[in-house]
Structure formats: structure tokens, C-alpha cells
Design a protein around this motif. Structure first.
Motif, short mmCIF file in Angstrom:
data_model
loop_
_atom_site.label_atom_id
_atom_site.label_comp_id
_atom_site.label_asym_id
_atom_site.label_seq_id
_atom_site.Cartn_x
_atom_site.Cartn_y
_atom_site.Cartn_z
N SER A 1 0.85 -1.20 0.00
CA SER A 1 0.00 0.00 0.00
C SER A 1 0.88 1.24 0.00
CB SER A 1 -0.92 -0.01 1.22
OG SER A 1 -1.74 1.13 1.24
N PRO A 2 1.24 1.75 -1.18
CA PRO A 2 2.10 2.94 -1.25
C PRO A 2 1.43 4.15 -0.60
CG PRO A 2 1.96 1.83 -3.37
CD PRO A 2 0.92 1.23 -2.51
N TYR A 3 2.25 5.00 -0.02
CA TYR A 3 1.73 6.21 0.60
C TYR A 3 1.13 7.14 -0.47
CZ TYR A 3 4.19 5.13 4.98
OH TYR A 3 4.62 4.54 6.14
N SER A 4 -0.08 7.62 -0.23
CA SER A 4 -0.66 8.64 -1.11
C SER A 4 0.15 9.93 -1.04
CB SER A 4 -2.11 8.93 -0.71
OG SER A 4 -2.90 7.75 -0.81
N PHE A 5 0.92 10.09 0.01
CA PHE A 5 1.79 11.24 0.20
C PHE A 5 2.77 11.40 -0.97
CE2 PHE A 5 5.57 13.26 2.14
CZ PHE A 5 4.99 14.37 2.72
N ASN A 6 3.10 10.28 -1.65
CA ASN A 6 4.07 10.30 -2.74
C ASN A 6 3.43 10.59 -4.09
OD1 ASN A 6 6.19 9.63 -0.97
ND2 ASN A 6 5.66 7.46 -1.09
N VAL B 1 2.27 11.42 -11.28
CA VAL B 1 2.53 10.10 -10.69
C VAL B 1 1.43 9.77 -9.69
CG1 VAL B 1 4.11 8.70 -9.33
CG2 VAL B 1 5.03 10.32 -11.00
N THR B 2 0.82 8.58 -9.85
CA THR B 2 -0.20 8.10 -8.92
C THR B 2 0.07 6.63 -8.61
OG1 THR B 2 -1.83 9.61 -9.87
CG2 THR B 2 -2.66 7.81 -8.51
N PHE B 3 0.02 6.27 -7.30
CA PHE B 3 0.25 4.89 -6.87
C PHE B 3 -1.06 4.26 -6.41
CE2 PHE B 3 4.41 6.84 -6.37
CZ PHE B 3 5.27 5.85 -6.84
N SER C 1 -1.03 11.75 -22.16
CA SER C 1 -0.44 13.01 -21.69
C SER C 1 0.88 12.79 -20.96
CB SER C 1 -1.42 13.74 -20.77
OG SER C 1 -2.59 14.09 -21.46
N GLY C 2 1.32 11.53 -20.84
CA GLY C 2 2.57 11.23 -20.17
C GLY C 2 2.46 11.10 -18.67
N ALA C 3 1.25 10.92 -18.13
CA ALA C 3 1.06 10.72 -16.70
C ALA C 3 1.24 9.23 -16.37
CB ALA C 3 -0.32 11.19 -16.27
N TYR C 4 1.89 8.94 -15.22
CA TYR C 4 2.21 7.57 -14.83
C TYR C 4 1.27 7.10 -13.71
CZ TYR C 4 6.62 7.99 -17.41
OH TYR C 4 7.57 8.15 -18.39
N PHE C 5 0.83 5.82 -13.83
CA PHE C 5 0.01 5.17 -12.81
C PHE C 5 0.69 3.84 -12.46
CE2 PHE C 5 -2.62 7.87 -15.41
CZ PHE C 5 -3.37 8.59 -14.49
N PHE C 6 1.09 3.67 -11.18
CA PHE C 6 1.90 2.53 -10.76
C PHE C 6 1.15 1.65 -9.77
CE2 PHE C 6 5.43 5.68 -11.58
CZ PHE C 6 5.83 5.09 -12.77
N GLN C 7 1.45 0.35 -9.86
CA GLN C 7 0.97 -0.62 -8.87
C GLN C 7 1.96 -1.77 -8.82
OE1 GLN C 7 -2.57 -3.01 -9.72
NE2 GLN C 7 -3.32 -2.63 -7.64
N TYR C 8 2.32 -2.20 -7.61
CA TYR C 8 3.24 -3.32 -7.46
C TYR C 8 2.47 -4.63 -7.58
CZ TYR C 8 6.72 0.03 -5.86
OH TYR C 8 7.59 1.07 -5.80
#
Length: 908
Positions: A633-638, A643-645, A696-703
Motif C-alpha cells: 500500500s504505497p503512501y498517497s503522500f508520494n 505520478v499516482t500509486f 499526456s505522459g502521466a504515470y500510474f503505478f501498482q506493485y
């Protein structure tokens, strides 16, 4: 008639046999001029040191070998009790006469040898006993005020790079000890550059086992390459040190460097103090200090980027008393740093929907200071028990400012986005670690018990102001929208770790031993990371960019292993199993998640010693790799604008397999080292980042787990070093090959990165005391990697060349000239259309003054051609990156160095 034929046949056979060469000589005492009878005279094959013949000298000292083949090299080894042994190389060529007469060979008695003053620049003896390679260096004569690093550079089988990092038989040295004890937290660079070569009697190199393996005798496969410096007895009692001050003029600023160090060694007590300040990139304890001192402050790290200023001081004390029943070892370290500069990064990302090129320009400044102390106390309890206490305290505080401009474009050179960012950061952290270890050995050999408790706490807080403006084009030639994100961030985190363990070992028979252990870990992480927009009311926070969490991880494992040892063969096998529980409580969303993981840790090791000078070993280690809190569970703070986790509460363990094999050989007479290391690693169901990138070059990440896939890597390293005797040049050959593959997901497509890196290196070195030192080395790398994405394959191939040379020449014993140069070139590839090359040339001249050459005046030039440019390229997953950054360029420096010594004369 038959008798005559037999006589003729025997005569011809004898005549043919006599065509082989003969080696003869006479062994005689060098002082009394008397013959030495029954001296051992051994003839060996020069190539492999195999004994061909072994005889004794006669009453008149004479010896003779017959039937010697032509055009073959030999080594003659002569020894006799009470005399210094002697070896001699013999080359039997066609041009020599049939009788190879060596004449009179003189042996020197050990009593006479000890009375004389012997000046030698070669190593008197090298021995390999099991895992320990020992150089007897007490007779080596180096230039005045030489450091241990200068000494190590002359030892065959060792290599020291310009940053002071040491490689022994192809393996990196992680620790340098002094008389078996840590010195300034065993930082290799600091020890080798600040201790004198004249103090060292022996240099020992070995694979240090873990504390558990050393205590129980059960090999757990954990080993680090270590150098131990044995001090001369008459140099371990006294006072020594140096004071150094330098100033000059540079292309970028006015360089300066000041250093002072004082050492007081008395029997088993060592006290050392040092001060250092400079702006030429020397960070106090050297490049490895950050890890070994536990420094985690990002403000202090210097990786060559920017223009740095460092000031540091340190104190070390260790002592043993009451017949070594009590031991204390302590360090204190303080540093201040300030680094500023700029860099430029180009990133090429390969996507199914179209490749993206990203350009980023950044200016930065960071400063900070650090306090660090490390204390270890050991006490013997009773006759067979010990208790150890260790405390580490570290406090860091820093600030940084960063401003960057970036834009993404597609393959048609059309803008996807364009952003500006400013970030101001202040942080501080406190780390305290305490450990207690009790060990007891019973009367029965091999029967032991150990109890350990370790507590660690890390507390940090951070204040950050982040201002970002992004222009989105959304596939249009003009700006479609402009979005601003201004955040005030407050980050407070507390991490607590408690480890406990108990282990018991016992011998089943003379050859077989077992060890049983139980271990537990409790880890708690509390995060109160809040982001507040400038327009929000005071005290509010934005949940999209904030995190309030309580995380707990508990781990319980049991381990059982067996160790077998008989004569030349050693083996160990075992493993551990357990369970792990992770609790994640999100206080912002009011949710609590609980996850369970199984833990498996098998291992095995085999070692066979063919002789004292040759060994072969194999080892295997497996390990369950659990996801961290941030991967679950990545911090939403980042999160940020681009960039969105996302969380993943269904993630599972990965499992790593590590197999290695090593072969080491040393031939004492020819001083030839051979090493071969093979490593294979693989990770099943690896944890990777699932990436999605929009138009648009926005990144969405999930482990996520790459279920059904295996990341692999094979690495083979070969090492060979030996002197070329006719020209007295040390030759070192390095060969390496690395091959691997790894997988990732991006925008729903599977990506496979294959890579192969081959390198060949040659090093030639030659030295003559107070005359010259010469070094020439070259390394060629060939890198092949390709990214497979569905039906699309992107190849990438390039060569890299590294050439280094170094020359020291003594116009007179006190006047030295030095020059060194390094040429680096990396060729263009399918991704990078341009080549990069750089030539760095340094030089200095020094003159010694006063009695015993105590004062040295040195004039140096760094980067004479003013061509030093920071540069690096990397390839990982779907991204290929190139980074160019500001670094230290040409400067002139005038330095005065005063070395002082006062050793106590020991009673005979």
C-alpha cells in the motif's frame, strides 16, 4: 657378432640419452665458505610448480640433475635447516651447452641474515592456508611516508582503484581490520589512506564468516572478503600522525584541503583523532562510509554530482584488558556537507502506444550535518561465556532546494506535457539501535547456546513546499489545459523494530554438528504524512496526497542446519521456515487489511581443499522475498500531478535462488593467483511495477507479482595474476560475463529485457623502490540488450573503453613526479545516437624535507585538460536513460604535509 651388435646398440642409446641437458652446481655457506652437505635441492616445472626431481647435495656441496629436456623452463629450490631458502629460474635453451653449470650457490644463515640490514622491494613470503592468504610485508621498502594503500597496490593479486576500493583475487573487499579489530567502523578507504605502510608486518586476506558461524563452527554460507593488517610489534607502541594543508586556484572555485590526524597506539590500546575539511570531493571517511556508519541523510551523500564542501571529525578508541577478558571499541563521527550543481537527464520509454522521450533540467543545492556514534563492549563471563553490548546512535539534519523544468514528447516530436517544479525540503532524523548477545560454550566440544536481542528505533520529520505547474497538450499542437498543484507537506514517521533469537548447537560425532535456532521480528511503522493545499483552511489536508497509517509486521522462523567436516572436505545444509503477518491500518480511509505470508530459507554449501593452496567451493541459498509496506500500500503522500500509486492487497511473496561456485589457486614459487567465480540468481514470481502511461505522459503505478515468470542473471568472473620474471612486470587478467533477463508489464503488454555484458581487462605494473612505479590497464566492455514488447523488438548494442595509466618517477629519493590519465569512451547505440568520450589527466610533483623526510611539499593539477564531464547511461525494464551533470573540473593545489612519528623502544 651378437655381442658386438649389443655393444653398438647400447653405445648409441647412451649417446642419444646424453644429448639431454644436465643441471649442476655447488651449495656453499655465504659467510664461512664451507660446503653444505644434504641440502635439499628440488627441481620444479616452471608452468605448474610440479616437482620433477628431489636430491640432496653431496659432502662437497655438489648436486646434479640429468635428463633435462631442451627448451623448457625450470625452478630450482634449495633449502637447509638454519639457512634462508633460495629459488632460481632456469631456462634451458638449444643454445646452451649440454652441461648447465650454475656454479657456486651461496646460502645465508638465518643468524647472519637477522644481523644484517636487508633492503628489498619484493615480498619475502606469501602463504595460503585454507581461506587465509598472508603476505609478509615487513621487509618491503616503500618511498617515505607511504600509506597502506600504496603498500596494497604492490601486492600481487590485489587491485586498488582511484577511489580506494580494493579487489582481492577478483572479489571486492568489504572490511579492513587492524590486528583483528574494527578501526573507525572498518571503513576500508579511511584505514588504508591514513595508516603508514611502515607499520605493517603482515597483510592477511580471508573470507570472514558470520558471527554465528565463527561461534558455533556451523557454516551458514555468509562470508565477506576481509583484509586484516597485522602491526609490527615495535610500531604498535607510539605516537604518529600527520597535518596537511593545501590551497590553490580552480576553474570553478578556489580549492582547499586541510587534514589532521593523531594516533596513539599502546599495546592493545588505540586512540585516534582526525579533522578534515575540503571542497575537492573528499568526504571524510571515504565513499563507503555512508553505509558502514549508518548515515542515511540524503543531504550528505555525494555521488560525483555538483560541487561539494565537506568538513568532518572523528574519534576512535579501542582497548583490551584483564588478559583480553574485556574489550571496548568505540567511534564518534561528525560531518557537515554542502553540495550544489545542475544536471540534465534524457529518458527514452518504449510503449505499445508509442515511445516517449523525456528531457529534464535540474538545479539543486543541499546541505546537512550528521552526528554518529558506535560503541561495542564485550566481556567474558566465566570460563566459556561472553556477553556483547552494541549501541549505535545517529542524528541527521538537512535542507535542500531543487528547481526543474521537464517536457515529454512523442516520436513525432509533439509535446505531451510540459512542467515546472520547485521543491524546498527540511528534515531531521534520529536512529538508535541497541543489541545484546550472550554466548556460552559447554565443556562438550561443539555444544553452544546463544541468545540475542536487538532493538532499533528510527524517528524522522520533514517539512516540504512543493510548487508544480503542468501544461497538458492531450494530443493537440497547442496547450489544452494548465493545472497547478501547490502543496505544503508535513511528514512524521516512527519505525520500531524488535528482534529476538535463541540458537543451540551440538556435535553428533567428530565430523557432524547441528544448530537449531528460533527467531522472531516485530516491526511497527507509524506514518503521519499530511499534504495541505495553499488555499485550504489551516489544519486541513488533502486526502489524495496524504497518509495516516499504522503498519505492523510480525515474523517467526525456525532454522535447522547440519555441518560436516572431514580432512579436506566440508559441507553444510539446512534451512528455515516460518510465517509472516502484515497489518495495515489506514486511518484516513478507516480501513484495516491483514495479510499472511509463508517464509522458506533453504541453503547448502560444499568446499573441497585440494591442498593448502587450492580450493573449490559451491553454495546455494534460497529466500522468500516478501513485499514491503510501500509495495502493498504505497503512501498517497508520494502522489503528484504526473505520478499516482495504487494499492495491491493480493500481492504474494517472490522467491529468490542464489547459486555460486568459486575456485581459488595460489602457487607460492611463481606467485601466480587464479580465481574463478560463477554466480547464478533467479527470482520466481518477482514483484514488479505495473505501469500505465496515458497519452499526456502521466504515470500510474501498482506493485504486482509477475506470476509464472522468472528473472534470471548469470555472472562469470575470471581472475589471473602473476609476475613476468624476465622483465619483472606483474600481469593481471580479468574476464567477466553477465547475462540475464527480466520481465515487466506496461499498458497491459508484457515486456522482456535481455542483456549481455562482456568485459576483458589487462593490467601491467612494475616498480623499483625509490626509482619508479608504473601501471597500465585497459578494459573493454561490450553491452548487448534488447527489449521485446509483443511483436516489437528494440535492440541496443554498444562498446565501452576504459584506459588507465599511472607513472611515478623519482628524480632522487626525496623528489617525486607523478602523472595519471584515464580515457573513457562509450559508443553510440540504437537508442543513443551519439558517442561519449572523456580524457582526464592529473599530475603532481613533490619534494621531501627535514630529517626522515617528515615534511612534504606537493604541487598538483587535477583534470589538466579541463575535460571532466559527469556522465552515465543505464537501461532498466522499458526505460533507457542518459544523465549529464556538473562535477569537479580543473584546479591547481599547493599542499604541505607534515608527518610525525615517535615509537617506543621495546625491551628485548
Amino acid at each position: 657378432m651378437k655381442k658386438y651388435l649389443v655393444i653398438i646398440f647400447l653405445f648409441n642409446c647412451f649417446n642419444t640419452f646424453s644429448q639431454n641437458k644436465k643441471i649442476s652446481g655447488i651449495v656453499q655457506d655465504s659467510t664461512l665458505n664451507i660446503f653444505i652437505q644434504n641440502a635439499s635441492v628440488v627441481l620444479l616445472n616452471f608452468k605448474d610448480s610440479i616437482i620433477l626431481s628431489d636430491i640432496r647435495s653431496l659432502s662437497n656441496g655438489e648436486f646434479r640433475f640429468s635428463n633435462i629436456k631442451k627448451n623448457q623452463n625450470y625452478i630450482l629450490f634449495i633449502s637447509y635447516p638454519g639457512y634462508v631458502s633460495l629459488s632460481k629460474e632456469i631456462i634451458a635453451s638449444d643454445k646452451d651447452s649440454l652441461n648447465f653449470n650454475l656454479g657456486t650457490i651461496f646460502l645465508t644463515s638465518q643468524g647472519t641474515f637477522l644481523k644484517e640490514v636487508v633492503v628489498k622491494s619484493t615480498i619475502s613470503g606469501i602463504q595460503l592456508r585454507g581461506d587465509t592468504l598472508q603476505y609478509a610485508t615487513s621487509e618491503m621498502i616503500l618511498p617515505p611516508n607511504s600509506s597502506v594503500e600504496d603498500l596494497l597496490k604492490r601486492l600481487p593479486g590485489l587491485q586498488v582503484d582511484p577511489n580506494g576500493r580494493i579487489t582481492a583475487q577478483g572479489k571486492k573487499v568489504k572490511k579492513v581490520l587492524v590486528d583483528g579489530e574494527e578501526f573507525f567502523s572498518d571503513d576500508p578507504v579511511f584505514v588504508t589512506r591514513n595508516l603508514r605502510s611502515e607499520m605493517i608486518a603482515k597483510v592477511q586476506i580471508y573470507d570472514k564468516k558470520s558471527d554465528v558461524a565463527l561461534f558455533t563452527g556451523v557454516d551458514d554460507g555468509i562470508k565477506d572478503k576481509v583484509i586484516n593488517l597485522r602491526l609490527k610489534q615495535d610500531k604498535s607502541n607510539g605516537l604518529f600522525g600527520k597535518v596537511e594543508a593545501g590551497s590553490g586556484k580552480g576553474y570553478q572555485n578556489s580549492p582547499y584541503s586541510t587534514n589532521a590526524m593523531l594516533n596513539s597506539f599502546k599495546d592493545k590500546q588505540k586512540l585516534s583523532v582526525y579533522l578534515s575539511s575540503n571542497n575537492i570531493g573528499l568526504s571524510g571517511l571515504g565513499p563507503t562510509e555512508k553505509n558502514q556508519m549508518g548515515v542515511t541523510n540524503e543531504m550528505e551523500k555525494y555521488d560525483g554530482k555538483g560541487l561539494p564542501e565537506f568538513s568532518s571529525s572523528g574519534l576512535h578508541f579501542d582497548n583490551k584488558w584483564n588478559k583480553d577478558r574485556f574489550t571496548f571499541n568505540g567511534d564518534y563521527y561528525y560531518s557537515i556537507s554542502n553540495i550544489s550543481g545542475f544536471d540534465s537527464t534524457f529518458t527514452y520509454t518504449i510503449l505499445p502506444t508509442g515511445d516517449i522521450k523525456k528531457y529534464t533540467n535540474t538545479i539543486f543545492q543541499k546541505e546537512g550535518f550528521n552526528h554518529k556514534s558506535n560503541f561495542t563492549y564485550k566481556q567474558q563471563v566465566g570460563q566459556s561465556g561472553t556477553i556483547s553490548l552494541n549501541t549505535i546512535i545517529s542524528y541527521n539534519k538537512g535542507a535542500s532546494f531543487q528547481q526543474s523544468n521537464a517536457f515529454d514528447i512523442d516520436v513525432n516530436q509533439q509535446y505531451l506535457n510540459r512542467s515546472k517544479n520547485q521543491n524546498k525540503l527540511r528534515n531531521e532524523s534520529l536512529r538508535i539501535q541497541n543489541a545484546i548477545l550472550f554466548q556460552h560454550k559447554f565443556k562438550k566440544l561443539g555444544k553452544t547456546i546463544s541468545i540475542s536481542i536487538e532493538q532499533q528505533s528510527n524517528n524522522s520529520n520533514e517539512q516540504q513546499i512543493n510548487l508544480t505547474t503542468t501544461d497538458f497538450f492531450n494530443g493537440k499542437p497547442l496547450i489544452d489545459s494548465i493545472v497547478a498543484l501547490d502543496l505544503i507537506k508535513q511528514k512524521d514517521q516512527a519505525l520500531q523494530i524488535l528482534n529476538g533469537g535463541i540458537s543451540y548447537s551440538d556435535r553428533i560425532n567428530k565430523s557432524l554438528t547441528f544448530i537449531l535456532s528460533i527467531n522472531s521480528t516485530l516491526e511497527t511503522a507509524d506514518a503521519n504524512n499530511l499534504s495541505n493545499r495553499f488555499l485550504n483552511p489551516i489544519g486541513g489536508f488533502d486526502s489524495l496526497f496524504s497518509t495516516i497509517r499504522n503498519d505492523i509486521r510480525s515474523l517467526y522462523t525456525g532454522n535447522l542446519s547440519f555441518s560436516f567436516a572431514r580432512k579436506k572436505f566440508r559441507a553444510s545444509i539446512g534451512g528455515g521456515a516460518g510465517t509472516s503477518r502484515v497489518d495495515i491500518k489506514n486511518l484516513v480511509l478507516g480501513k484495516n487489511e491483514v495479510l499472511y505470508f509463508e517464509v522458506w530459507k533453504p541453503f547448502g554449501r560444499l568446499q573441497y581443499s585440494f591442498s593448502d593452496n587450492k580450493s573449490l567451493s559451491m553454495s546455494y541459498r534460497g529466500n522468500s522475498v516478501g513485499p514491503g509496506f510501500q509495495e502493498i500500500s504505497p503512501y498517497s503522500f508520494n502522489n503528484s500531478q504526473l505520478v499516482t500509486f495504487y494499492n495491491n492487497f493480493t500481492i504474494n511473496n517472490a522467491f529468490s535462488n542464489n547459486l555460486s561456485m568459486s575456485y581459488e589457486s595460489f602457487k607460492s614459487l611463481t606467485k601466480a593467483f587464479t580465481g574463478l567465480v560463477l554466480k547464478h540468481s533467479s527470482t520466481q514470481n518477482p514483484i514488479k511495477t505495473l505501469s500505465n502511461i496515458n497519452s499526456s505522459g502521466a504515470y500510474f503505478f501498482q506493485y504486482v507479482n509477475m506470476t509464472g515468470f522468472v528473472d534470471r542473471e548469470l555472472e562469470v568472473t575470471g581472475f589471473y595474476s602473476r609476475p613476468i620474471l624476465p622483465v619483472k612486470i606483474q600481469l593481471t587478467l580479468d574476464l567477466s560475463y553477465k547475462s540475464g533477463q527480466n520481465f515487466s508489464y506496461i499498458n497491459g503488454a508484457l515486456n522482456k529485457l535481455n542483456y549481455n555484458i562482456t568485459s576483458t581487462g589487462l593490467l601491467f605494473s612494475k616498480s623499483k623502490t625509490s626509482k619508479y612505479d608504473f601501471l597500465l590497464s585497459g578494459t573493454l566492455y561490450y553491452d548487448i540488450n534488447s527489449l521485446q514488447e509483443a511483436s516489437k523488438t528494440t535492440p541496443n548494442k554498444f562498446f565501452t573503453y576504459k584506459l588507465k595509466s599511472s607513472i611515478d618517477y623519482f628524480l632522487m629519493p626525496t623528489f617525486q613526479l607523478h602523472t595519471d590519465a584515464e580515457y573513457f569512451r562509450q559508443g553510440k547505440s540504437n537508442v543513443f545516437s551519439n558517442s561519449f568520450e572523456r580524457m582526464i589527466w592529473n599530475a603532481w610533483v613533490s619534494k621531501n624535507f627535514l630529517n626522515n623526510n617528515q615534511l612534504t611539499v606537493k604541487f598538483s593539477v587535477n583534470d589538466l585538460l579541463n575535460s571532466n564531464v559527469g556522465f552515465s547511461r543505464s537501461a532498466s525494464s522499458i526505460m533507457f536513460s542518459e544523465n549529464v551533470f556538473q562535477t569537479i573540473q580543473r584546479y591547481f593545489l599547493l599542499t604541505c604535509i607534515w608527518n610525525f612519528t615517535k615509537y617506543k623502544q621495546l625491551k628485548q
